[in-house]
Design a protein around this motif. Structure first.
Motif, mmCIF file in Angstrom:
data_model
loop_
_atom_site.group_PDB
_atom_site.id
_atom_site.type_symbol
_atom_site.label_atom_id
_atom_site.label_comp_id
_atom_site.label_asym_id
_atom_site.label_seq_id
_atom_site.Cartn_x
_atom_site.Cartn_y
_atom_site.Cartn_z
ATOM 1 N N GLN A 62 0.839 -1.201 0.000
ATOM 2 C CA GLN A 62 0.000 0.000 0.000
ATOM 3 C C GLN A 62 0.878 1.256 0.000
ATOM 4 N N LYS A 63 0.487 2.247 -0.812
ATOM 5 C CA LYS A 63 1.217 3.518 -0.864
ATOM 6 C C LYS A 63 0.236 4.635 -0.530
ATOM 7 N N GLU A 64 0.689 5.632 0.219
ATOM 8 C CA GLU A 64 -0.195 6.740 0.545
ATOM 9 C C GLU A 64 0.581 8.043 0.718
ATOM 10 N N MET A 65 -0.125 9.138 0.486
ATOM 11 C CA MET A 65 0.446 10.469 0.698
ATOM 12 C C MET A 65 -0.678 11.420 1.086
ATOM 13 N N GLU A 66 -0.334 12.461 1.799
ATOM 14 C CA GLU A 66 -1.292 13.525 2.123
ATOM 15 C C GLU A 66 -0.792 14.813 1.480
ATOM 16 N N VAL A 67 -1.691 15.520 0.815
ATOM 17 C CA VAL A 67 -1.273 16.684 0.048
ATOM 18 C C VAL A 67 -2.330 17.779 0.155
ATOM 19 N N THR A 68 -1.883 19.024 0.178
ATOM 20 C CA THR A 68 -2.772 20.189 0.154
ATOM 21 C C THR A 68 -2.641 20.862 -1.208
ATOM 22 N N VAL A 69 -3.774 21.089 -1.880
ATOM 23 C CA VAL A 69 -3.745 21.659 -3.229
ATOM 24 C C VAL A 69 -4.745 22.806 -3.343
ATOM 25 N N ASN A 70 -4.456 23.716 -4.240
ATOM 26 C CA ASN A 70 -5.377 24.802 -4.570
ATOM 27 C C ASN A 70 -6.308 24.363 -5.692
ATOM 28 N N LYS A 71 -7.432 25.065 -5.799
ATOM 29 C CA LYS A 71 -8.386 24.772 -6.862
ATOM 30 C C LYS A 71 -7.704 24.917 -8.222
ATOM 31 N N GLY A 72 -7.849 23.889 -9.082
ATOM 32 C CA GLY A 72 -7.224 23.889 -10.399
ATOM 33 C C GLY A 72 -5.857 23.239 -10.423
ATOM 34 N N GLU A 73 -5.303 22.953 -9.249
ATOM 35 C CA GLU A 73 -3.972 22.351 -9.181
ATOM 36 C C GLU A 73 -4.056 20.847 -9.413
ATOM 37 N N VAL A 74 -2.936 20.261 -9.893
ATOM 38 C CA VAL A 74 -2.880 18.833 -10.222
ATOM 39 C C VAL A 74 -2.009 18.097 -9.198
ATOM 40 N N ILE A 75 -2.537 16.987 -8.697
ATOM 41 C CA ILE A 75 -1.770 16.098 -7.817
ATOM 42 C C ILE A 75 -1.140 15.016 -8.688
ATOM 43 N N GLU A 76 0.180 14.913 -8.667
ATOM 44 C CA GLU A 76 0.882 13.879 -9.432
ATOM 45 C C GLU A 76 1.373 12.802 -8.469
ATOM 46 N N TYR A 77 0.870 11.592 -8.662
ATOM 47 C CA TYR A 77 1.239 10.502 -7.753
ATOM 48 C C TYR A 77 1.285 9.201 -8.542
ATOM 49 N N HIS A 78 2.499 8.673 -8.701
ATOM 50 C CA HIS A 78 2.751 7.464 -9.493
ATOM 51 C C HIS A 78 2.170 7.627 -10.901
ATOM 52 N N ASP A 79 1.228 6.763 -11.309
ATOM 53 C CA ASP A 79 0.719 6.833 -12.681
ATOM 54 C C ASP A 79 -0.439 7.805 -12.833
ATOM 55 N N TYR A 80 -0.795 8.511 -11.766
ATOM 56 C CA TYR A 80 -2.024 9.299 -11.770
ATOM 57 C C TYR A 80 -1.755 10.806 -11.749
ATOM 58 N N ASN A 81 -2.577 11.536 -12.495
ATOM 59 C CA ASN A 81 -2.641 12.996 -12.431
ATOM 60 C C ASN A 81 -4.069 13.365 -12.018
ATOM 61 N N ILE A 82 -4.199 13.979 -10.839
ATOM 62 C CA ILE A 82 -5.525 14.232 -10.255
ATOM 63 C C ILE A 82 -5.738 15.738 -10.161
#
Length: 660
Positions: free
Chosen positions: A520-540
């Motif tokens: 299992q992999k996990e991270m906690e992140v704070t983002v602004n509206k419109g910002e992209v979370i990049e984590y492994h194969d995913y762009n959120i």
């Protein structure tokens, strides 16, 4: 309507007492009319508990807040689906569900017309009704679900928000169907002891009950894990919580029982072991109920402190003492008809399998009750955490997986080198190759995950070879096609190949447990509206917060677009739900499953009116395999339990002749 329910419960208590007295007197005097009257009392009791249950359901659906239970667990805005599930949301309702199921099971047993087991059936029915008397007394004098408030509030308190989930509709019902179902083989085992019938008749008579109960218990455990996964918002499904452990304990011992009864049926061995296993399994179902109602241990699954827990503890002690006393008196009638001839035999492998299952059960039981013992002795409640359970049970689990591949293929009595070579050479060599592949290609370097995946591959190969050899032999004899041969092979050997399918399901679930636990992999992140979370194969991409309202709750959810490997993948909406009946918000996770992994998102919080949000992103490898595996488990068990009248008649005639 509360008057109807209360009267039905009171009448149920009276008919339960009557049936017990009628059975005792009828058996002593061998009075068939009195025994028939006792059977009618059992049937009447089933009708009365059904009336009581329908009365409670009606009160819940119509929001009859004059009833304390209804006012406590429902409100006007609660959806109908959850008003029905409120039946078992509380202590008294869940006890009524237990008693209702037990009464129906008792009626099925008492009214059976099958000639086999005719001598045992009245004794078994008597035992079931004595157990039912305990629940009837509790419901009438301590936990009556029809107790009235004395006034009618405008609205109820509502159902706990965490219970407003489909998983909490399936989980308790299936768990109770499993728990209560083990009363039947327990009752027949005690009847066989009392009548000094040492053969396997009681096992054959209750085989279907045991398998179905085991299946319901399995579904209950997995659906409970699925509820935890989607509702509790921590990314997992099993935390070694005391009440979780309490449901696992009878599953472990009943699994051991299901395997060891095959040795008694085939070889007349392990009679003592089987009687003790079913006693322990039944008592452990009571232990689980005691934990949820006593308040002695903290759990998200528990009902809280209640006098009912003390009554369950006393009842559990009485049942255990009575069963063990009956066992001790009739111990000499349980002598084995054969002896173990070799350590390399099917009999020995099944015994090792049972010892491991019981060992896992004991370790889990000890870890569960240790906080109670430590508080009683030292005055300090010492909590036993997941590291203890994992350290003990993971190696045991791997050994059990290996035995899952060995037990079906090894020879009876004594296995020769030729037999071992024929059945295990190919799986062993391919498993060594797979271990190298897992290590080099998939980068599985930790010891336990490598052993677990290799062991699973070993079992998959043995199962495939069994089906392959069976289909090949049938095609050679009948000139049938592959699919026709496969279907007919399974249909004419349901117990054997149904068991293989169950083993396949277990291996699929073990793969899911291994992947999700170890990687299992996990991270906690704070983002602004419109910002992209990049984590492994995913762009959120975070698009902001939105609000949705209904009569029961207000939902604040984040809108997120997900791309995987550069391609559009899904939209996820993790949320916080604010129920009108609760001050605390409830986390509502969202996730996307694939055969490879789950992308699991939690909305942890936000600031600046949603312009900035905090997310926990979790990747759970292979977890879908765990929840998919239970579907294969259901199919395999139903195939194994489907009656084969020809074989069953032959076996029962032999056993009845043996028992005289």
């Amino acid at each position: 309507m509360p008057e109807v329910g209360s009267v039905a419960l009171l009448m149920s208590l009276l008919f339960t007492i009557y049936s017990i007295i009628a059975y005792i007197v009828g058996l002593i005097k061998k009075n068939k009319k009195l025994l028939k009257s006792a059977q009618n009392g059992v049937f009447t009791n089933a009708i009365l508990t059904t009336v009581a249950s329908i009365s409670l359901l009606y009160a819940l659906i119509t929001s009859d807040f004059s009833i304390k239970y209804v006012a406590h667990y429902t409100n006007q805005a609660l959806p109908l689906f959850y008003k029905i599930s409120a039946f078992w949301a509380g202590n008294s309702g869940s006890l009524l569900l237990w008693f209702w199921v037990l009464s129906i099971y008792a009626a099925i047993i008492a009214l059976s017309k099958k000639p086999e087991g005719a001598k045992m059936r009245p004794y078994a029915s008597l035992i079931i009704m004595i157990i039912g008397l305990f629940f009837a007394a509790l419901l009438n004098f301590e936990a009556n679900p029809f107790t009235e408030l004395g006034f009618v509030p405008q609205d109820g308190q509502g159902l706990n928000p965490m219970l407003q989930n489909v998983g909490m509709v399936i989980h308790p019902v299936t768990l109770y169907l499993g728990y209560v179902g083990f009363t039947v083989p327990f009752a027949f085992a005690m009847a066989a002891l009392f009548l000094k019938k040492s053969g396997a008749t009681w096992i054959k008579l209750t085989r279907k009950w045991t398998l179905i109960s085991w299946l319901f218990l399995s579904i209950g455990i997995i659906s409970g894990g699925q509820w935890a996964y989607v509702e509790l918002g921590w990314g997992g499904y099993w935390a070694w919580d005391p009440v979780e452990n309490a449901s696992l304990l009878p599953w472990l011992t009943s699994t051991a029982f299901l395997h060891s009864v095959m040795i008694q049926e085939r070889k007349g061995m392990l009679k003592v072991w089987n009687v003790l296993l079913i006693i322990i399994t039944f008592v452990l179902t009571l232990f689980g109920t005691f934990l949820t109602r006593s308040g002695v241990l903290s759990s998200v699954h528990a009902f809280g402190e209640s006098k009912v827990g003390l009554y369950f503890l006393i009842f559990m002690g009485v049942v255990l003492a009575g069963a063990l006393n009956l066992f001790a008196i009739n111990r000499k009638t349980l002598e084995s008809e054969n002896e173990f001839e070799s350590i390399l035999s099917k009999e020995s492998s099944f015994l090792f399998n049972n010892l491991l299952l019981v060992g896992a059960a004991f370790a889990t039981f000890w870890g569960t009750i240790y906080p109670i013992i430590s508080e009683a002795i030292r005055g300090v409640k010492v909590t036993v955490g997941p590291p203890f359970y994992n350290q003990v049970n993971v190696p045991i689990g791997i050994l059990l997986v290996i035995l899952t591949g060995i037990c079906p293929l090894i020879a009876w009595r004594k296995s020769s080198f030729k037999n071992l070579k024929k059945n295990f050479m190919i799986p062993f060599v391919l498993s060594l190759i797979s271990a190298l592949g897992f290590y080099v290609i998939f980068n599985i370097r930790s010891l336990y995950p490598l052993l677990a995946t290799t062991s699973c591959f070993f079992v998959l190969i043995t199962i495939f070879l069994e089906f392959y050899r069976g289909v090949k032999a049938r095609m050679k004899m009948t000139d049938e096609g592959v699919m026709t041969s496969l279907v007919r092979l399974i249909s004419r050997n349901r117990r054997r190949y149904g068991g293989y399918i169950v083993h396949l399901a277990v291996i699929i679930m073990v793969i899911g447990i291994t992947g999700s636990s170890a990687y299992q992999k996990e991270m906690e992140v704070t983002v602004n509206k419109g910002e992209v979370i990049e984590y492994h194969d995913y762009n959120i991409t975070y698009n902001g917060l939105k609000i949705n309202e209904d009569p029961n709750k207000t939902t604040v959810y984040a809108d997120l677009d997900v791309r995987r490997n550069g391609k559009s993948y899904t939209t996820l909406r993790p949320a916080k739900q604010y129920f009108k009946t609760s001050e605390e918000p409830v986390t509502e996770v969202d996730f996307k499953s694939s055969i490879k992994e789950d992308l699991y998102l939690i909305l942890a919080g936000w600031t600046d009116s949603g312009q900035k949000a905090i997310f926990k992103v979790i990747i759970n490898p292979l977890i879908g395999w765990l929840f998919f595996g239970v579907n294969i488990l259901i199919i395999g068990t139903l195939i194994a339990v489907w009656p084969d009248k020809r074989q069953r008649s032959i076996e029962l005639l032999k056993e009845m002749h043996r028992d005289g």
